[in-house]
Scaffold this motif. Structure first.
Motif, PDB file in Angstrom:
ATOM      1  N   TYR A  25      -6.993   3.300  -1.640  1.00 46.82           N
ATOM      2  CA  TYR A  25      -5.878   2.228  -1.456  1.00 46.82           C
ATOM      3  C   TYR A  25      -5.435   0.760  -0.549  1.00 46.82           C
ATOM      4  O   TYR A  25      -5.099  -0.407  -0.367  1.00 46.82           O
ATOM      5  CB  TYR A  25      -4.091   2.604  -1.720  1.00 46.82           C
ATOM      6  CG  TYR A  25      -4.324   4.026  -2.985  1.00 46.82           C
ATOM      7  CD1 TYR A  25      -5.222   3.790  -3.597  1.00 46.82           C
ATOM      8  CD2 TYR A  25      -2.720   4.021  -2.966  1.00 46.82           C
ATOM      9  CE1 TYR A  25      -4.832   4.040  -4.326  1.00 46.82           C
ATOM     10  CE2 TYR A  25      -1.890   4.672  -4.410  1.00 46.82           C
ATOM     11  CZ  TYR A  25      -3.350   4.928  -4.649  1.00 46.82           C
ATOM     12  OH  TYR A  25      -2.891   5.377  -6.201  1.00 46.82           O
ATOM     13  N   PRO A  26      -5.819   1.356   1.277  1.00 45.48           N
ATOM     14  CA  PRO A  26      -5.709   0.296   2.327  1.00 45.48           C
ATOM     15  C   PRO A  26      -7.251  -0.487   1.806  1.00 45.48           C
ATOM     16  O   PRO A  26      -7.093  -1.543   1.670  1.00 45.48           O
ATOM     17  CB  PRO A  26      -5.940   1.746   3.440  1.00 45.48           C
ATOM     18  CG  PRO A  26      -5.303   2.367   2.919  1.00 45.48           C
ATOM     19  CD  PRO A  26      -5.408   2.435   1.187  1.00 45.48           C
ATOM     20  N   LEU A  27      -8.038   0.202   0.562  1.00 46.26           N
ATOM     21  CA  LEU A  27      -9.679  -0.658   0.994  1.00 46.26           C
ATOM     22  C   LEU A  27      -9.020  -1.113  -0.442  1.00 46.26           C
ATOM     23  O   LEU A  27     -10.111  -2.265  -0.174  1.00 46.26           O
ATOM     24  CB  LEU A  27     -10.910  -0.057   0.448  1.00 46.26           C
ATOM     25  CG  LEU A  27     -11.820  -0.055   0.348  1.00 46.26           C
ATOM     26  CD1 LEU A  27     -11.953  -0.897   1.561  1.00 46.26           C
ATOM     27  CD2 LEU A  27     -13.315   1.278  -0.063  1.00 46.26           C
ATOM     28  N   MET A  76      -4.207  13.448  -1.549  1.00 50.20           N
ATOM     29  CA  MET A  76      -4.046  12.013  -0.762  1.00 50.20           C
ATOM     30  C   MET A  76      -5.022  11.629   0.121  1.00 50.20           C
ATOM     31  O   MET A  76      -5.830  10.517   0.320  1.00 50.20           O
ATOM     32  CB  MET A  76      -2.452  11.285  -0.536  1.00 50.20           C
ATOM     33  CG  MET A  76      -1.721  12.625  -1.488  1.00 50.20           C
ATOM     34  SD  MET A  76      -2.252  10.896  -3.236  1.00 50.20           S
ATOM     35  CE  MET A  76      -1.407   9.138  -2.061  1.00 50.20           C
ATOM     36  N   GLY A  77      -5.383  12.737   1.115  1.00 42.92           N
ATOM     37  CA  GLY A  77      -6.410  12.581   2.405  1.00 42.92           C
ATOM     38  C   GLY A  77      -5.526  11.640   3.569  1.00 42.92           C
ATOM     39  O   GLY A  77      -4.915  10.993   2.954  1.00 42.92           O
ATOM     40  N   PRO A  78      -6.191  12.010   4.382  1.00 39.95           N
ATOM     41  CA  PRO A  78      -5.392  11.209   4.892  1.00 39.95           C
ATOM     42  C   PRO A  78      -5.291   9.082   5.221  1.00 39.95           C
ATOM     43  O   PRO A  78      -6.298   8.802   4.648  1.00 39.95           O
ATOM     44  CB  PRO A  78      -6.516  11.134   6.536  1.00 39.95           C
ATOM     45  CG  PRO A  78      -6.635  12.461   6.289  1.00 39.95           C
ATOM     46  CD  PRO A  78      -7.542  12.179   4.780  1.00 39.95           C
ATOM     47  N   VAL A  79      -4.360   8.604   5.293  1.00 36.80           N
ATOM     48  CA  VAL A  79      -3.918   7.319   5.449  1.00 36.80           C
ATOM     49  C   VAL A  79      -5.431   6.728   5.813  1.00 36.80           C
ATOM     50  O   VAL A  79      -4.819   6.923   8.009  1.00 36.80           O
ATOM     51  CB  VAL A  79      -3.046   6.182   5.107  1.00 36.80           C
ATOM     52  CG1 VAL A  79      -3.336   5.211   5.019  1.00 36.80           C
ATOM     53  CG2 VAL A  79      -2.195   7.170   3.785  1.00 36.80           C
ATOM     54  N   GLY A 107      -5.530   8.196  -0.103  1.00 37.20           N
ATOM     55  CA  GLY A 107      -5.539   7.683   1.253  1.00 37.20           C
ATOM     56  C   GLY A 107      -6.430   6.354   1.910  1.00 37.20           C
ATOM     57  O   GLY A 107      -6.078   5.906   2.964  1.00 37.20           O
ATOM     58  N   THR A 108      -7.681   6.552   1.144  1.00 34.30           N
ATOM     59  CA  THR A 108      -8.726   5.581   1.723  1.00 34.30           C
ATOM     60  C   THR A 108      -8.687   5.208   1.387  1.00 34.30           C
ATOM     61  O   THR A 108      -9.462   3.479   1.413  1.00 34.30           O
ATOM     62  CB  THR A 108     -10.041   6.615   2.065  1.00 34.30           C
ATOM     63  OG1 THR A 108      -9.758   7.996   2.758  1.00 34.30           O
ATOM     64  CG2 THR A 108     -11.510   5.925   2.591  1.00 34.30           C
ATOM     65  N   ARG A 119      -8.876  -7.520  -2.317  1.00 33.83           N
ATOM     66  CA  ARG A 119      -7.656  -7.979  -2.599  1.00 33.83           C
ATOM     67  C   ARG A 119      -7.852  -9.536  -1.692  1.00 33.83           C
ATOM     68  O   ARG A 119      -7.969  -9.994  -2.276  1.00 33.83           O
ATOM     69  CB  ARG A 119      -6.743  -7.636  -2.980  1.00 33.83           C
ATOM     70  CG  ARG A 119      -6.115  -8.607  -4.294  1.00 33.83           C
ATOM     71  CD  ARG A 119      -4.466  -8.146  -4.276  1.00 33.83           C
ATOM     72  NE  ARG A 119      -3.877  -7.541  -3.063  1.00 33.83           N
ATOM     73  CZ  ARG A 119      -3.135  -8.732  -3.117  1.00 33.83           C
ATOM     74  NH1 ARG A 119      -2.998  -9.945  -3.641  1.00 33.83           N
ATOM     75  NH2 ARG A 119      -1.881  -8.276  -1.622  1.00 33.83           N
ATOM     76  N   SER A 163      -6.801  -3.176  -0.759  1.00 36.72           N
ATOM     77  CA  SER A 163      -5.820  -4.574  -0.748  1.00 36.72           C
ATOM     78  C   SER A 163      -6.434  -4.702   0.102  1.00 36.72           C
ATOM     79  O   SER A 163      -6.347  -6.472  -0.161  1.00 36.72           O
ATOM     80  CB  SER A 163      -4.692  -3.507   0.048  1.00 36.72           C
ATOM     81  OG  SER A 163      -4.873  -3.777   1.419  1.00 36.72           O
ATOM     82  N   LYS A 164      -7.351  -4.032   1.270  1.00 36.19           N
ATOM     83  CA  LYS A 164      -8.672  -5.611   1.731  1.00 36.19           C
ATOM     84  C   LYS A 164      -9.619  -5.918   0.835  1.00 36.19           C
ATOM     85  O   LYS A 164      -9.698  -7.333   1.249  1.00 36.19           O
ATOM     86  CB  LYS A 164      -9.528  -4.364   2.934  1.00 36.19           C
ATOM     87  CG  LYS A 164     -10.019  -5.090   3.392  1.00 36.19           C
ATOM     88  CD  LYS A 164     -11.069  -4.375   4.715  1.00 36.19           C
ATOM     89  CE  LYS A 164     -12.450  -5.373   5.517  1.00 36.19           C
ATOM     90  NZ  LYS A 164     -13.853  -4.650   4.109  1.00 36.19           N
ATOM     91  N   ILE A 197       0.775  -1.248   0.298  1.00 34.33           N
ATOM     92  CA  ILE A 197      -0.567   0.117   0.111  1.00 34.33           C
ATOM     93  C   ILE A 197       1.395   1.249  -0.210  1.00 34.33           C
ATOM     94  O   ILE A 197       0.974   2.306  -0.250  1.00 34.33           O
ATOM     95  CB  ILE A 197      -1.090  -0.482   1.595  1.00 34.33           C
ATOM     96  CG1 ILE A 197      -2.190  -1.182   1.376  1.00 34.33           C
ATOM     97  CG2 ILE A 197      -1.558   1.528   1.293  1.00 34.33           C
ATOM     98  CD1 ILE A 197      -3.229  -1.249   2.184  1.00 34.33           C
TER      99      ILE A 197
END
Lengths: 365, 107
Positions: B50-52, A79-82, B47-48, B57, B54-55, A44
């Motif tokens: 990419y983690p989603l 990008m916004g907060p991760v 930021g929101t 997947r 990956s989850k 990520i």
């Protein structure tokens, strides 16, 4: 002038200036922290880096090879907060409020993170008082009277504060900024960049004005108020008093910074029921009282009895002092973390003070 | 108008469903998804997203393959897996039922 840092974003080399690098490092550091328990963390973060690299590319061209701090701030905001995705169906509701900021960047600002702006509409000088009034939720008139009173009491020191605020605080330009007059949290780095830019503009303006003034003087002769004749004792006395006053000033500044940053004067802790702003006020008044005989003696040593400092010279002295001070603050906030801390804590301190004053007023009514 | 927080919660819950729909329609990469969402009420940031992704997947709903792009480095193009498609069908059905229920209540 800024140092340039070369970075590697997922295999692409980019050059950022130092402040931009700090911003980006902070952003990616936070991202890693947020994803600490995520098995795909590395992947990520690599994707995020690639997205940032793509966005950097937009700002670069054949004649522009460095991404500026402001551009990095914009990219990071885009990008916004991760944040890790909600774990299950119930996770969605749990931090729904926190998500409002991500899904909708223009979400109404929380009261706690109001931001200090200068508000040019309705301003008398630079909108500092209107901005302060909006920030502290006070009437502009009260702020103006307080400023004028403070200027009288401190023999002009409050004017320096005004000028510093003028330099440090951004103007609410867009309607959104004006409506928010306090949207995002106070960001020291932005402030520092802005001071750098603004001081260059102001220097140019002052130089123009100085040239105009010189032309006028050449045409009409020197301004009234003949040059001062320094007394013979002045040469001996001036440095001594000047040095003592400077030393006292530095001590006062050091004490004030220690007070605001740590809530203690050196090692002496404040009693728990004394707010920091009150201690700061007492410190300033004490400094004025201690320094006033020295100042008077210095005045007497410098000028023969009855002589008045010529207006123009006093004016340029003050201007020089202000520029020096603004520069010193800018330099210090760039290099000393304590000063950066101090500047960041100041608005909070003033707000405490304003809240207390407002309480007093409402209770009196 | 209800408090902003409630809408945000609904949006957050629906985001995964919308991504399934977008990926089902076309083979896309992350920037396409963001662009598709940006004009809607569901505008989302990297930021929101990419983690989603990956989850999703990891949950076996979608998979990606690398594809060369004419500008810049290779990109990850996402597509639905069989499990993703069946889950999308379930969600579509659930959504229809939900709409019917909401439409009937209060009549």
């Amino acid at each position: 002038m800024q140092k340039v840092v070369s970075i590697n974003l997922n295999g692409n080399a980019y050059q950022l200036d130092e402040n931009g690098y700090e911003t980006l490092r902070h952003y990616l550091g936070r991202a890693e922290q947020q994803l600490a328990s995520n098995p795909d963390r590395a992947e990520i973060v690599a994707d995020l880096e690639q997205a940032i690299a793509d966005k950097c590319q937009r700002y670069l061209g054949p004649s522009k090879t460095v991404v500026s701090a402001a551009e990095i701030e914009r990219i990071v905001a885009e990008m916004g907060p991760v944040e890790p995705p909600a774990a299950g169906a119930d996770g969605a509701g749990a931090d729904g409020a926190g998500d409002a900021g991500t899904a909708e960047p223009a979400a109404p600002p929380k009261d706690a993170t109001r931001r200090l702006y200068r508000i040019p509409s309705g301003a008398m000088i630079a909108g500092v008082c209107t901005g302060l009034a909006a920030y502290f939720r006070l009437d502009v008139a009260i702020v103006r009277i307080a400023f004028a009173g403070a200027a009288l009491l401190t023999q002009g020191a409050a004017i320096i504060v005004y000028v510093v605020i003028m330099f440090v605080v951004p103007e609410a330009g867009t309607p959104e900024e004006q409506a928010a007059a306090g949207g995002l949290p106070f960001n020291a780095r932005e402030v520092i960049d802005r001071v750098g830019k603004r001081s260059a503009e102001t220097t140019r303006a002052l130089r123009r004005q100085l040239r105009r003034q010189q032309r006028a003087w050449r045409r009409h002769g020197w301004p009234p108020g003949a040059p001062v004749v320094y007394g013979p004792q002045a040469l001996v006395m001036l440095p001594i008093f000047g040095l003592v006053q400077m030393a006292l000033f530095l001590v006062a500044v050091a004490l004030l910074i220690s007070l605001v940053n740590t809530g203690a004067i050196l090692t002496w802790e404040l009693p728990p029921d004394v707010p920091v702003w009150a201690a700061a006020l007492i410190l300033l008044v004490a400094y004025q009282i201690i320094v006033s005989p020295i100042r008077a003696a210095r005045q007497r040593a410098t000028y023969p009895p009855g002589a008045v400092e010529p207006g123009a010279m006093a004016f340029w002295n003050a201007v020089g002092w202000l520029i020096g001070l603004a520069f010193a603050i800018w330099l210090a906030s760039n290099h000393l973390p304590e000063i950066r801390d101090f500047l960041q804590r100041l608005p909070e301190l003033f707000r405490d003070f304003a809240d207390t004053m407002r309480d007093l007023f409402t209770r009196a009514r | 108008m209800p408090p902003e927080g409630k809408f945000a919660a609904i949006r957050k819950g629906l985001l995964e469903y919308l991504i399934l729909k977008i990926v089902a329609a076309n083979k896309v990469y992350a920037a396409d998804i963001l662009k598709r969402l940006s004009t809607t009420d569901f505008a989302t940031q990297e930021g929101t997203l990419y983690p989603l992704l990956s989850k999703m997947r990891r949950d076996g709903l979608l998979d990606y393959e690398w594809q060369e792009s004419d500008a810049g480095p290779p990109r990850k193009y996402y597509e639905l897996t069989a499990k993703g498609r069946s889950q999308l069908a379930e969600l579509n059905e659930y959504w229809r039922d939900l709409n019917a229920v909401i439409g009937q209540l209060g009549k």
